[in-house]
Design an enzyme around this catalytic site. Structure first.
Site, PDB file in Angstrom:
ATOM      1  N   GLY B 113       0.798  -1.232   0.000  1.00 45.49           N
ATOM      2  CA  GLY B 113       0.000   0.000   0.000  1.00 45.49           C
ATOM      3  C   GLY B 113       0.820   1.265   0.000  1.00 45.49           C
ATOM      4  O   GLY B 113       1.859   1.321  -0.651  1.00 45.49           O
ATOM      5  N   CYS B 114       0.358   2.246   0.740  1.00 40.57           N
ATOM      6  CA  CYS B 114       0.983   3.577   0.731  1.00 40.57           C
ATOM      7  C   CYS B 114       2.473   3.519   1.049  1.00 40.57           C
ATOM      8  O   CYS B 114       2.904   2.722   1.867  1.00 40.57           O
ATOM      9  CB  CYS B 114       0.300   4.484   1.752  1.00 40.57           C
ATOM     10  SG  CYS B 114      -1.120   5.300   1.052  1.00 40.57           S
TER      11      CYS B 114
END
Lengths: 280, 280
Positions: B113-114
């Site tokens: 993810g991020c």
């Protein structure tokens, strides 16, 4: 003075500040207290969401509140567990079923990277559907009462400075007073408490020492706050968003002075007028 | 008073503030100026990186400076073009060859993810290798000179408030004075200017109206600043990082008063001692 606080700062425990030695402008030794700052990494189920810098108190409330204010957790998501590990500075929030947000983020990541845009758009969508009730009446004279109570409360700010505070008030009573180094953490910790507890749903004022920007307004509206009061000012976009969603913004708050930027209908102007002599 | 500014605030153009009507604590109409806040989305080549809230001046410097201070652009990356579109509020920075950062972020996204964690770790790695030179001597008496020059400069803060300022000074001369609503944007705009221009590499002081947190220290060190001065205070982690990297931190700055938190060796204490009578 009666004290209705549910949560207030605990400066005397010393877990959020340390003493340190420094020198003054003449090179003479001085001692001062200094606030802690440590990372807190927030997980939603198996997904790492963000690393926040915080003073380190109330990590579970901060984790939950961050997710709520980013629209990643909604009232229908049931939280199964909240685990905080103070050795690796992480908080893991697990929900019964995978959240709607996780699916959205997954799709977004496959196409273009960080989910910032998605989250932002989600919050704006949510705000479009929100209009705050306009029944709550705030007496202008309450401000002196609120500010005096808040000022009389021992705080990390008074002990060490360099910190922002946010106070959730129900009518003329301060209820939850949070502080943090991060610009929004103090507010997010209050959001975490509101999400996890059954407080009455109306007549909330939030006082903050920080400036009122678009993000502060978005968060206040999501939290159901009707009046946002700041010692400082507001940006134009903050006023626009407050105007649209029905939030009263009060800036430059002093005991008997303030500037009401929008939705002034909630305010009862009950302060004595300055005498005509002073006005001449 | 001589003026050595390369860039300073332009409050008189009015592009960053608007007049608005509000009411005071007695319900009487008042007029005030209020700062703008608008999103700026930063792209690095084909990748959307972040959306920042800004007053909207110097968008190209803000975009470049953000990437530099997140360690996504390094001196060896050659910028081919910087395109700003004020209709869709985006700035696109294109490099000759794909940056090292993009490869790293791609791998990170595939797994979890991020990219927040990656970026953070990268900056910490970079700081590990950095030690600032200790030759620059700062006279304690310069502070009055600097603060008076900065205070005499017309600014958005003086016009509308609710804004932070950062001033890059070379020895006793303020050179670049940036303001913004976002906590770090003012500093990032200065970083953008430094990246794109050939200024001398040494003897920099940065003055900020904001608090000195870990992130401010990381950015100052990456920018090669040797002395960071704040009107406000610092966090414990900010002091720790400054201690390690060789940055002098000065808090609570007033014309003839301050607290030096670490690396005091750079300071020449040339202020007159308070008279012994006053000390008695």
């Amino acid at each position: 003075m009666s004290d209705d606080y549910i949560i207030k700062p605990q400066p005397e425990t010393g877990t959020s500040t340390s003493p340190m030695k420094a020198v003054d402008a003449h090179g003479n030794p001085v001692e001062l207290d200094i606030v802690h700052e440590r990372p807190l990494t927030v997980f939603l189920n198996n997904r790492e969401i963000v690393t926040l810098m915080s003073i380190g108190d109330h990590p579970k409330l901060l984790g939950v509140g961050y997710l709520v204010n980013q629209n990643m957790l909604s009232p229908q998501d049931q939280i199964e567990s909240i685990d905080y590990d103070d050795v690796i500075d992480t908080v893991v929030i697990r929900t019964k079923v995978v959240t709607d947000f996780e699916e959205k983020l997954k799709r977004k990541i496959l196409t273009s990277g960080c989910g910032q845009g998605t989250i932002f758009a989600d919050i704006m969508d949510k705000l479009e559907d929100t209009t705050l009730a306009q029944t709550f009446q705030f007496k202008a004279s309450w401000l002196e009462l609120l500010l005096n109570k808040i000022k009389a409360t021992p705080s990390l700010y008074r002990k060490a400075g360099s910190i922002h505070g946010c106070v959730l008030c129900h009518k003329d009573k301060p209820l939850i007073y949070m502080e943090d180094v991060g610009r929004h953490n103090a507010l997010d910790k209050i959001a975490g408490y509101l999400y996890l507890n059954d407080l009455p749903k109306e007549d909330y004022i939030l006082y903050t020492t920080g400036r009122m920007t678009s993000e502060m307004v978005m968060k206040a509206v999501i939290m159901g706050i009707e009046i946002l009061i700041s010692r400082s000012g507001a940006t134009q976009w903050a006023v626009e968003l407050a105007e649209k969603t029905g939030l009263t913004l009060i800036s430059r708050a002093r005991p008997k002075r303030f500037i009401a930027l929008c939705h002034q209908g909630r305010i009862m102007f009950d302060l004595e007028k300055p005498s005509s002599k002073a006005a001449e």
